[in-house]
Design an enzyme around this catalytic site. Sequence first.
Site, PDB file in Angstrom:
ATOM      1  NE  ARG A  45       0.268   1.474   3.368  1.00 48.22           N
ATOM      2  CZ  ARG A  45       1.223   2.350   3.600  1.00 48.22           C
ATOM      3  NH1 ARG A  45       2.457   1.963   3.837  1.00 48.22           N
ATOM      4  NH2 ARG A  45       0.864   3.472   3.782  1.00 48.22           N
ATOM      5  CG  ASP A 242      -2.980   7.818  -1.385  1.00 44.82           C
ATOM      6  OD1 ASP A 242      -2.582   8.253  -0.246  1.00 44.82           O
ATOM      7  OD2 ASP A 242      -2.902   6.731  -1.793  1.00 44.82           O
ATOM      8  CG  ASN A 252      -2.397  11.670   2.709  1.00 39.49           C
ATOM      9  OD1 ASN A 252      -1.690  10.441   2.184  1.00 39.49           O
ATOM     10  ND2 ASN A 252      -2.100  11.531   3.992  1.00 39.49           N
TER      11      ASN A 252
HETATM   12  O1  MRU Z   1      -4.528   3.216   2.429  1.00 36.78           O
HETATM   13  P1  MRU Z   1      -2.900   3.356   2.146  1.00 36.78           P
HETATM   14  O2  MRU Z   1      -2.051   2.804   3.248  1.00 36.78           O
HETATM   15  O3  MRU Z   1      -2.414   2.944   0.777  1.00 36.78           O
HETATM   16  O4  MRU Z   1      -2.828   4.783   2.066  1.00 36.78           O
HETATM   17  C1  MRU Z   1      -1.510   5.533   1.956  1.00 36.78           C
HETATM   18  C2  MRU Z   1      -1.162   6.951   2.282  1.00 36.78           C
HETATM   19  O5  MRU Z   1      -2.552   7.488   2.686  1.00 36.78           O
HETATM   20  C3  MRU Z   1      -0.168   7.745   2.257  1.00 36.78           C
HETATM   21  O6  MRU Z   1      -0.068   8.578   2.913  1.00 36.78           O
HETATM   22  C4  MRU Z   1      -0.046   8.064   0.674  1.00 36.78           C
HETATM   23  O7  MRU Z   1      -0.239   6.910  -0.266  1.00 36.78           O
HETATM   24  C5  MRU Z   1       1.596   8.531   0.441  1.00 36.78           C
HETATM   25  S1  MRU Z   1       2.729   7.315   0.431  1.00 36.78           S
HETATM   26  C6  MRU Z   1       4.060   8.015   0.000  1.00 36.78           C
END
Ligand code: MRU
Length: 350
Positions: A45, A242, A252
């Site tokens: 993730r 994201d 995010n």
């Molecule tokens: O649901 P996730 O764990 O994939 O969400 C990740 C995030 O929100 C991070 O902050 C984002 O992807 C940036 S990672 C460098």
Amino acid sequence: MFKTIEWTGDSVRMIDQTLLPSEEIYRTYHDFREVAEAIRSMVIRGAPAIGVAAAMGVALGVKKSSAETVPDLRRDFETIADVISKTRPTAVNLFWAVKRMRETFENVLAGSGSEAEKIAQARARLEEEAQRILAEDIAINEAMGRHGAALLQDGAMVLTHCNAGALATGGYGTALGVIRAAVADGKKIAVFADETRPFLQGARLTAWELAKDNIPVTVITDNMAGHFMQQSKIQAVIVGADRIASNGDVANKIGTYSVAVLAHENQIPFYVAAPLSTLDMDISSGDEIPIEERSPQEVTHWCGIPTAPENVEARHPAFDVTPHRYVTAIITERGVAREPYTENLKALFG
Ligand code: MRU
């Protein structure tokens, strides 16, 4: 140092982030559908890491395809791209990576050579491209670190939300990359890691990787951030993203918006570190960002154990959007953008 994801030659290997920090287990996938499932179930993730996994999934799918003609391979490519694109909707890096793989694929098919040569070349070039995306991601994070480190003062306590570290990328990290770069510059930096309900990326992953690097980290629950800000215990907030709209609105991990509002109220700078592959120049504001809605089970249960009454209604939007007015600066591999974001991001994007 652990490797978040790697290409082994005929499979994709990744650390299982659902099991950290209790177990450090690596999964090896030989089929693109398994890679898609790993993205969906969050074995891997974090937006940039999802992009790398998507690219490797495409390369794996094409490599393992039994197609012997170009039309058959193209049909398989579309199936692979479709399955991978339907895993997680918010992180734009996923779609960026699939698009880049598609361009590579189409370039090979448009080139010269017999059908058999084109098929062999497509397989080889996609494999190379996926590995290039991984290598570039690490270099981009290091560049972001160099640009962002100057924003953190010596002695600062920095709050971060979710995990935007080596685990969320090909390596080094975006937000945590900036922290790592400031530490490498000789600054004394300590980190408050928001626990990050409900998946606990902060408590489980950020704390794990910072502790491995001997960077002082203190885990707090999400609802403690305001208290520590009010007490002047936090000098800066830095998070990843994201998807960033062209006006600087930032999607995010759920809870980021609350942190940004609190930082604004307490006059604490709120920084976002993200590669340009997280920038979605096709959308004008955060209103257009699709927000993933995950299973309510992830809210009502932990490790299969109920933490709420059985059958109670629950919601799980996995991301929120922070309006650009709360964002002090966006750190990218090409430099730091500030308001007005529409012009300044466009200039960085080229
Ligand atoms: O649901 P996730 O764990 O994939 O969400 C990740 C995030 O929100 C991070 O902050 C984002 O992807 C940036 S990672 C460098």
